[in-house]
Design a protein around this motif. Structure first.
Motif, PDB file in Angstrom:
ATOM      1  N   VAL B 109     -26.862 -21.682  67.865  1.00 36.63           N
ATOM      2  CA  VAL B 109     -27.200 -21.657  69.286  1.00 36.63           C
ATOM      3  C   VAL B 109     -26.909 -20.310  69.955  1.00 36.63           C
ATOM      4  CG1 VAL B 109     -26.947 -24.150  69.550  1.00 36.63           C
ATOM      5  CG2 VAL B 109     -24.951 -22.666  69.899  1.00 36.63           C
ATOM      6  N   GLY B 110     -26.419 -19.370  69.185  1.00 34.35           N
ATOM      7  CA  GLY B 110     -26.148 -18.039  69.726  1.00 34.35           C
ATOM      8  C   GLY B 110     -26.387 -17.004  68.648  1.00 34.35           C
ATOM      9  N   SER B 111     -26.257 -15.746  69.012  1.00 38.61           N
ATOM     10  CA  SER B 111     -26.435 -14.662  68.045  1.00 38.61           C
ATOM     11  C   SER B 111     -25.095 -13.997  67.762  1.00 38.61           C
ATOM     12  CB  SER B 111     -27.428 -13.636  68.585  1.00 38.61           C
ATOM     13  OG  SER B 111     -28.691 -14.260  68.783  1.00 38.61           O
ATOM     14  N   ASN B 112     -25.003 -13.357  66.628  1.00 41.48           N
ATOM     15  CA  ASN B 112     -23.751 -12.685  66.240  1.00 41.48           C
ATOM     16  C   ASN B 112     -24.075 -11.728  65.112  1.00 41.48           C
ATOM     17  OD1 ASN B 112     -23.759 -15.741  65.086  1.00 41.48           O
ATOM     18  ND2 ASN B 112     -22.989 -14.353  63.488  1.00 41.48           N
ATOM     19  N   VAL B 118     -27.799  -8.212  62.247  1.00 43.31           N
ATOM     20  CA  VAL B 118     -27.648  -9.149  63.360  1.00 43.31           C
ATOM     21  C   VAL B 118     -28.239 -10.495  62.938  1.00 43.31           C
ATOM     22  CG1 VAL B 118     -28.231  -9.604  65.769  1.00 43.31           C
ATOM     23  CG2 VAL B 118     -27.859  -7.239  65.010  1.00 43.31           C
ATOM     24  N   GLU B 120     -29.969 -13.281  64.299  1.00 41.84           N
ATOM     25  CA  GLU B 120     -30.707 -13.426  65.546  1.00 41.84           C
ATOM     26  C   GLU B 120     -31.117 -14.865  65.812  1.00 41.84           C
ATOM     27  OE1 GLU B 120     -33.767 -10.561  66.434  1.00 41.84           O
ATOM     28  OE2 GLU B 120     -33.108  -9.340  64.739  1.00 41.84           O
ATOM     29  N   ASN B 121     -30.617 -15.391  66.896  1.00 41.64           N
ATOM     30  CA  ASN B 121     -31.014 -16.715  67.376  1.00 41.64           C
ATOM     31  C   ASN B 121     -31.337 -16.592  68.853  1.00 41.64           C
ATOM     32  OD1 ASN B 121     -30.415 -18.568  64.985  1.00 41.64           O
ATOM     33  ND2 ASN B 121     -28.502 -17.405  65.163  1.00 41.64           N
ATOM     34  N   PRO B 122     -32.512 -16.017  69.165  1.00 40.12           N
ATOM     35  CA  PRO B 122     -32.849 -15.786  70.567  1.00 40.12           C
ATOM     36  C   PRO B 122     -32.962 -17.107  71.330  1.00 40.12           C
ATOM     37  CG  PRO B 122     -34.722 -15.296  69.131  1.00 40.12           C
ATOM     38  CD  PRO B 122     -33.558 -15.563  68.239  1.00 40.12           C
ATOM     39  N   PRO B 123     -32.697 -17.056  72.647  1.00 34.92           N
ATOM     40  CA  PRO B 123     -32.669 -18.293  73.438  1.00 34.92           C
ATOM     41  C   PRO B 123     -33.927 -19.148  73.297  1.00 34.92           C
ATOM     42  CG  PRO B 123     -31.764 -16.489  74.719  1.00 34.92           C
ATOM     43  CD  PRO B 123     -32.289 -15.887  73.439  1.00 34.92           C
ATOM     44  N   VAL B 126     -33.768 -21.069  70.012  1.00 32.43           N
ATOM     45  CA  VAL B 126     -32.761 -22.141  70.098  1.00 32.43           C
ATOM     46  C   VAL B 126     -33.341 -23.346  70.846  1.00 32.43           C
ATOM     47  CG1 VAL B 126     -30.500 -22.773  71.047  1.00 32.43           C
ATOM     48  CG2 VAL B 126     -30.824 -20.516  69.969  1.00 32.43           C
TER      49      VAL B 126
END
Ligand SMILES: [Zn+2]
Ligand SMILES: [Zn+2]
Ligand SMILES: [Zn+2]
Ligand SMILES: [Zn+2]
Lengths: 226, 226
Positions: B109-112, B118, B120-123, B126
């Motif tokens: 549910v987030g990026s890190n 990276v 990547e889990n863009p909003p 998600v």
């Protein structure tokens, strides 16, 4: 607290435009005058971004050089902190102003979501920005948008990529990143003490969370971003 | 603790290859047999990835369908959890197996940052993955690689994008993400309780941190990923 609180004034971020708020200073001349007022009101650090003529954010080193020179003339002794944030450029462009040797630059050390996109700080870029700052004697302010970013700062310091004990800013209240939540704030602070002991630190609340974060930070012995 | 601990077994991640460890099951048939052994040893949840013939990770729904069917036949009653992780595909490809209606899918549910890039889990992705899972009755396991991800899960639940009270997994020990640090673990757990009360939760330690995280999680009333 016996130490004075350091007030860091962010004159202009990279997002608001004149059409949002006619008072927002966007030209270099406007930013210098606005900083001058903040300096006279007691700000110790000026955190600065620069804009293109169309108000879009940029990392243009020439604009940063003009701003830095004006700040030094109008605000003698102020600490100049230039932003290497990701809204103003891509990749190493973001660090193009580091050779100007400002007192400080902001440094993001991890990635996270922003309201509509990923704020990308890949490990190799973090390493490069850190190395540039070390090479030019620039002190980083570590922008901690999430808890693990404190641990990244510790890892960078442990192996010498960050020569100084990290000076961290907790950034809270950005949608899809860390909210301005008291439990989260306490977790950040506990972790800061775990990793960096009594090192100075600061906190910034974004938008409507600004005053709340200032209060929390100052009450807990930290510094404040306005 | 009166409730039994749920053991979730991750048969194969998306990274290790036969050349790293000849015992790693990579074909669907190997994964089914390996899961069957874990099931007989007491695993309640099978967390699964699939691979291409060359062992690279994939999100291919046909391979996931074959795996799911085999798991249901060899491990009756097991909870099948399919990965929508970002190593296996890009964008919406990552959710191509959701219409198979497995019991659960993982959901970031987030990026890190990950070790070299990276995650990547863009909003908008998600939101789409959450909506797909809700539409197909799939229960998400929220992969929390950082503290703010717990708050993202809470925000998704608060406005109905996640119908169920979130079931969160703390993922610790990935380089450049959250380390397997006890202070960080306690911060994650305090925040979980603040946001979700006594909701079930689990924790996974990556690599050499696996056993340590299992111990911490079980001692604190959580479930374990092996
Ligand atoms: Zn800034
Ligand atoms: Zn002036
Ligand atoms: Zn997985
Ligand atoms: Zn079997």
């Amino acid at each position: 607290m016996s130490d004075p609180v350091i007030i860091c004034c962010a004159i202009t971020g990279s997002v608001p435009r004149k059409s949002d708020n006619p008072a927002v200073p966007v030209t270099v001349a406007e930013q210098i005058e606005s900083s001058h007022e903040a300096f006279e009101a007691g700000a110790s650090i000026i955190h600065a971004h620069v804009r293109n003529d169309d108000e879009t954010p940029t990392s243009d080193p020439d604009r940063f050089a003009a701003l830095k020179e004006g700040l030094e003339r109008h605000c003698p002794g102020v600490i100049v902190q230039l932003s290497t944030g990701g809204r103003s450029g891509a990749g190493r462009e973001r660090g193009g102003m580091i050779p100007l040797r400002p007192d400080m630059c902001s440094l993001s050390v991890g990635s996270n979501n922003f309201p509509t996109r990923v704020y990308e700080n890949p490990p190799d870029l973090v390493d490069w920005l850190s190395a540039e700052m070390a090479a030019h004697g620039v002190v980083p302010e570590i922008e901690c948008f999430d808890l693990s970013h404190l641990f990244q700062a510790a890892a960078l310091h442990a192996d010498g990529r960050l020569p100084q004990r990290p000076y961290c800013q907790f950034v809270m209240g950005v949608r899809n990143a860390m909210p301005a939540d008291r439990v989260a704030f306490d977790a950040m602070l506990t972790t800061k003490r775990h990793l960096f002991g009594d090192a100075p630190w600061c906190a910034a609340g974004i938008g409507r969370h600004q005053l709340e974060l200032n209060e929390w930070a100052i009450a807990a012995g930290g510094h404040a971003r306005t």
